[in-house]
Design a protein around this motif. Structure first.
Motif, PDB file in Angstrom:
ATOM      1  N   GLU A   1       0.934  -1.160   0.000  1.00 40.89           N
ATOM      2  CA  GLU A   1       0.042  -0.116   0.105  1.00 40.89           C
ATOM      3  C   GLU A   1       0.790   1.258   0.023  1.00 40.89           C
ATOM      4  N   LEU A   2       0.757   2.143  -0.919  1.00 40.36           N
ATOM      5  CA  LEU A   2       1.639   3.170  -1.171  1.00 40.36           C
ATOM      6  C   LEU A   2       0.810   4.092  -2.250  1.00 40.36           C
ATOM      7  N   VAL A   3       1.179   5.406  -2.146  1.00 40.71           N
ATOM      8  CA  VAL A   3       0.478   6.237  -3.020  1.00 40.71           C
ATOM      9  C   VAL A   3       1.462   6.761  -4.084  1.00 40.71           C
ATOM     10  N   LYS A   4       1.368   6.350  -5.551  1.00 41.68           N
ATOM     11  CA  LYS A   4       2.268   6.783  -6.271  1.00 41.68           C
ATOM     12  C   LYS A   4       1.898   7.441  -7.492  1.00 41.68           C
ATOM     13  N   ILE A   5       2.745   8.264  -8.168  1.00 41.64           N
ATOM     14  CA  ILE A   5       2.090   8.897  -9.347  1.00 41.64           C
ATOM     15  C   ILE A   5       3.186   9.097 -10.329  1.00 41.64           C
ATOM     16  N   ASN A   6       2.859   9.055 -11.684  1.00 43.34           N
ATOM     17  CA  ASN A   6       3.831   9.249 -12.868  1.00 43.34           C
ATOM     18  C   ASN A   6       4.383  10.598 -12.891  1.00 43.34           C
ATOM     19  N   VAL A   7       5.616  10.756 -13.167  1.00 44.56           N
ATOM     20  CA  VAL A   7       6.328  11.783 -13.041  1.00 44.56           C
ATOM     21  C   VAL A   7       5.746  13.186 -14.120  1.00 44.56           C
ATOM     22  N   LYS A   8       4.963  12.452 -14.807  1.00 41.58           N
ATOM     23  CA  LYS A   8       4.284  13.355 -16.066  1.00 41.58           C
ATOM     24  C   LYS A   8       3.118  14.106 -15.801  1.00 41.58           C
TER      25      LYS A   8
ATOM     26  N   TYR B   1       2.815   9.548   4.011  1.00 42.24           N
ATOM     27  CA  TYR B   1       3.816  10.817   4.481  1.00 42.24           C
ATOM     28  C   TYR B   1       4.304  11.481   3.313  1.00 42.24           C
ATOM     29  N   SER B   2       4.492  10.566   2.161  1.00 43.53           N
ATOM     30  CA  SER B   2       4.805  11.237   0.789  1.00 43.53           C
ATOM     31  C   SER B   2       4.407  10.278  -0.444  1.00 43.53           C
ATOM     32  N   VAL B   3       4.170  11.022  -1.448  1.00 45.92           N
ATOM     33  CA  VAL B   3       3.867  10.321  -2.879  1.00 45.92           C
ATOM     34  C   VAL B   3       5.220  10.099  -3.626  1.00 45.92           C
ATOM     35  N   TYR B   4       5.167   8.575  -4.073  1.00 42.17           N
ATOM     36  CA  TYR B   4       6.179   8.262  -4.683  1.00 42.17           C
ATOM     37  C   TYR B   4       5.981   8.510  -6.080  1.00 42.17           C
ATOM     38  N   VAL B   5       7.247   9.125  -6.659  1.00 40.08           N
ATOM     39  CA  VAL B   5       7.127   9.496  -8.191  1.00 40.08           C
ATOM     40  C   VAL B   5       7.971   8.346  -9.045  1.00 40.08           C
ATOM     41  N   VAL B   6       7.197   7.971  -9.982  1.00 39.78           N
ATOM     42  CA  VAL B   6       7.719   6.908 -10.979  1.00 39.78           C
ATOM     43  C   VAL B   6       7.683   7.068 -12.303  1.00 39.78           C
ATOM     44  N   ASP B   7       8.510   6.464 -13.069  1.00 42.99           N
ATOM     45  CA  ASP B   7       8.392   6.889 -14.655  1.00 42.99           C
ATOM     46  C   ASP B   7       7.390   5.808 -15.341  1.00 42.99           C
ATOM     47  N   ASP B   8       7.185   5.957 -16.594  1.00 39.67           N
ATOM     48  CA  ASP B   8       6.348   5.028 -17.178  1.00 39.67           C
ATOM     49  C   ASP B   8       6.642   3.692 -17.120  1.00 39.67           C
ATOM     50  N   ASP B   9       8.045   3.206 -16.689  1.00 39.86           N
ATOM     51  CA  ASP B   9       8.120   1.674 -16.315  1.00 39.86           C
ATOM     52  C   ASP B   9       8.006   1.491 -15.138  1.00 39.86           C
ATOM     53  N   GLY B  10       7.586   2.273 -14.077  1.00 46.09           N
ATOM     54  CA  GLY B  10       7.582   2.101 -12.839  1.00 46.09           C
ATOM     55  C   GLY B  10       8.962   2.126 -12.182  1.00 46.09           C
ATOM     56  N   ILE B  11       9.711   2.711 -12.862  1.00 49.79           N
ATOM     57  CA  ILE B  11      11.148   3.133 -11.963  1.00 49.79           C
ATOM     58  C   ILE B  11      10.757   4.283 -11.073  1.00 49.79           C
ATOM     59  N   LEU B  12      11.576   4.073  -9.816  1.00 48.37           N
ATOM     60  CA  LEU B  12      11.392   5.173  -8.688  1.00 48.37           C
ATOM     61  C   LEU B  12      12.225   6.231  -9.001  1.00 48.37           C
ATOM     62  N   LEU B  13      11.500   7.416  -9.112  1.00 48.51           N
ATOM     63  CA  LEU B  13      12.491   8.675  -9.521  1.00 48.51           C
ATOM     64  C   LEU B  13      12.648   9.453  -8.156  1.00 48.51           C
TER      65      LEU B  13
END
Lengths: 458, 458
Positions: free
Chosen positions: A150-157, A178-190
């Motif tokens: 469980e976490l909140v993630k969002i695409n960098v775009k 606590y914070s939102v994780y930012v990933v790219d189109d491949d799901g790589i953590l940025l």
């Protein structure tokens, strides 16, 4: 002004437990329900520990599914297994449905295979089922076993506005954000965006303009201790877990790591003090007996060997019975010096923050410290023995033995944990009765050998 | 796909340290600055531990004030004192200005009185000075000593929009915001609003409609261990601290509590294993010697008393030298049984989550466990001794002594920590060499007394 205590933590009293127990006896649903509604789930958990199995089941059956689920994640493994025996797989599945995936997996892994399969099949939330199956194959002591999906993630775009929408969509599933994780189109953590930043950012801003790219993550295979050290070092309340390609898989929150640190400390102390199972004072007499007997027997076995050994010297002893009087000082000094060295070494091995020094540097340092301690303390013992009126020969034998024993025991206390740390055995065991007994034996050997040689020399 | 490790934690190597050291030697500012800019402050801290005092000072002098301030809060007390000797009061004041108030107070309290006064007088941020003076009088191990004054609070009559403004206003001062504390006109704590809720709430909503009134707080006088237990029990990342009227004074964040838990665990283990100062492997030889010598000497002192005592029986020993051979088994069994009991009791005393059982219940349980362990193990020893061909008399003396010793040592191991917990002494000390030595002595006493009585009986 009146004294307020509305926000102070709940304190469990004997009277309160008795009140609840008599309410259970009278099947007074309403009272119990009313009382439990006043409490946090963690407080109800601490009440359950004081109740019998049936009483606990009765109380839990009156609670909301959500509260019960929280209690299940709080309970320790033994109590939980006991309690869950009263529930059907369908009921367990209902609780598992709403738990965080890390807690859900812990609970499922404790169940017999049949129930495990049934519960997973019965999960209504198919995403949760996928999460659990994903997590089940990780070892519980590594980052993969500690993480939750469980976490909140969002695409960098995307934009901050979309991010707020994503938080809203997931608000139900992800309890603590606590914070939102930012990933790219491949799901790589940025990187991450903190909630503070989201609140302060303009709604239309791009995530790529506000996110923090400098973050620390861990890989699934990392050991729990390493994760704990890293979270502590960087003061993190949550850390993302990635696979070897850098894909975001989950996160570990600080509350799970705190539990882990505390448990580790208890396991270490028990290992050091010769308790072989994870026990608590309120476990059964038989379990307590069983957890202690092995080490007692190992200690006795060692000492019996020692007894055989000392009997080789019974002629020396018959001649000089005073030799017997110094058996304890030699044994206990060996034990004490050994345990001091090994506990420091265990601590040093656990503390990865510094650069580790080389094996030879360690040995040289150990030798210096032991030599100084040996000379200072055995010198003092020599003087005391002389003053008390013991023969010079005896004084010399005892103090020479003490120096040798401190040197040998410090060496063994330093080397054993290093050796154990390369195996699967917890190095803390090296500070326990095993090494103490070994050091006792070495002490007696050195002592009688020195006595045997020196007895005719002056 | 390429293996990404951009977010993996920094790993300190010997080569890296050597590179930095030679850059320092060459006074290569630019290289050092460039390297340090790549790192988190926590990583720079771990580098500083590997450098000499002058080298560390040189590196720090090249860093931003903000980075240096963070490093100062990371460093352990000894290293920090050493480093700060190189700075003027005005420079220290600059760092103190931007630190969180809890860290600032820790650093100021370590300084000599004169520097303490100068630094406080030189603080540009007068609010920070007030915070520090407020916090200085709390004991560092209680909630007051762990809390920081930095937090975001809002009056219950205000709106979410005003709350966002307040967060913006304080964003500089309060680094980590988990939730906003809600107070009334008198500053009495009423509850909290999580950042998630603020993001999801309509901007015009009243705080009174969205805040969570069910929260846990602690009072300033509560012990650090209790705060740690409460935060762990309720899975909190921050807990508000109030005075007796319920007024909000500050907050404690989980990172400080994790440090506290770890430190406590190390202190306990060191106390148990007879190390009297908080030392680490890389401390000086002399400090290591000093930290171990007291317990070695206490152990030796006890054993010398034991030696005097055993000499009372030298006629028995001259007659039956085999008695000497069983001195070790009696001593080590007493030590092992005692340390097992005391470590379990220390754990039990530290774990306040359950209801504590009464003193008499404890003793009865201890007695049962000890009796079973004693009978089982000494029975086995009896059989082995018979099989090995020892006299029935000796077998009986040894096994009777073992049962008595296990009973006595378990009793002492249970009672001593309870007694110590009522004093200011850390109960973990009871598992250390002191109680082990005491139990050894009791063992010898019992053994020779039984031997003396039984030797003529059959």
């Amino acid at each position: 002004m009146e004294v307020s205590n509305q926000h102070l933590p709940f304190e469990l009293t004997k009277e309160y437990i008795e009140k609840i127990q008599s309410a259970i006896l009278e099947e007074n649903h309403d009272l119990i329900k009313a009382e439990m509604e006043e409490l946090y789930s963690a407080d109800i958990t601490s009440i359950l520990y004081e109740l019998s199995g049936e009483e606990a089941h009765y109380v839990v059956s009156l609670l909301d599914t959500k509260v019960t689920a929280e209690i299940l994640s709080d309970l320790d493994s033994d109590e939980r297994k006991k309690l869950l025996k009263n529930f059907s797989s369908a009921e367990i599945a209902e609780y598992i449905n709403i738990l965080d995936s890390d807690d859900a997996v812990d609970i499922i892994n404790e169940q017999p295979v049949k129930i495990r399969e049934e519960v997973i099949a019965l999960l209504k939330d198919r995403e949760q089922a996928r999460f659990i199956i994903d997590l089940m194959h990780y070892d519980e002591d590594c980052a993969g076993g500690l993480m939750q999906k469980e976490l909140v993630k969002i695409n960098v775009k995307q934009t901050v506005t979309e991010c707020v929408e994503e938080i809203r969509r997931q608000a139900e599933d992800v309890e603590k954000v606590y914070s939102v994780y930012v990933v790219d189109d491949d799901g790589i953590l940025l990187g991450t965006v903190s909630l503070k930043k989201i609140i302060l950012a303009k709604r239309g801003s791009k995530i790529s303009d506000v996110y923090e790219p400098d973050i620390v993550s861990v890989q699934t295979y990392m050991k729990g201790e390493e994760v704990a050290d890293i979270m502590q070092k960087y003061d993190l309340e949550a850390i993302p877990v990635v696979n070897i390609q850098g894909r975001l898989l989950g996160r570990i929150t600080i509350d799970d790591v705190v539990d882990f640190i505390k448990e580790q400390a208890i396991v270490d102390v028990q290992a050091m003090t010769g308790i072989s199972e994870d026990v608590e004072e309120d476990d059964s007499v038989w379990k307590l007996v069983r957890s202690r007997l092995p080490w007692l027997l190992i200690g006795m076995g060692g000492s019996l060997l020692g007894a055989e050994f000392i009997q080789f010297f019974d002629k020396d002893i018959a001649l000089y019975p005073i030799l017997a009087a110094f058996i304890p000082i030699v044994g206990s000094t060996g034990g004490n010096a050994g345990i001091q060295s090994s506990s420091l070494m265990v601590q040093s091995l656990a503390d990865k923050s510094g650069l580790s020094i080389s094996f030879s540097e360690r040995l040289v340092k150990t030798f210096k410290v032991a030599l100084m301690n040996g000379i200072l303390s055995s010198g003092l013992v020599f003087l005391i023995n002389l003053l008390v009126g013991n023969e010079l020969k005896i004084c010399t034998i005892v103090s020479l033995s003490l120096v040798s024993v401190i040197l040998l025991a410090s060496f063994m206390g330093t080397v054993t944990p290093i050796f154990l740390s390369k195996t699967k055995i917890n190095p803390a065991v090296a500070s326990g009765p095993f090494i103490t007994t070994a050091n006792d034996l070495v002490g007696y050997g050195v002592y009688f050998y020195i006595a045997h040689i020196l007895k005719n020399m002056f």
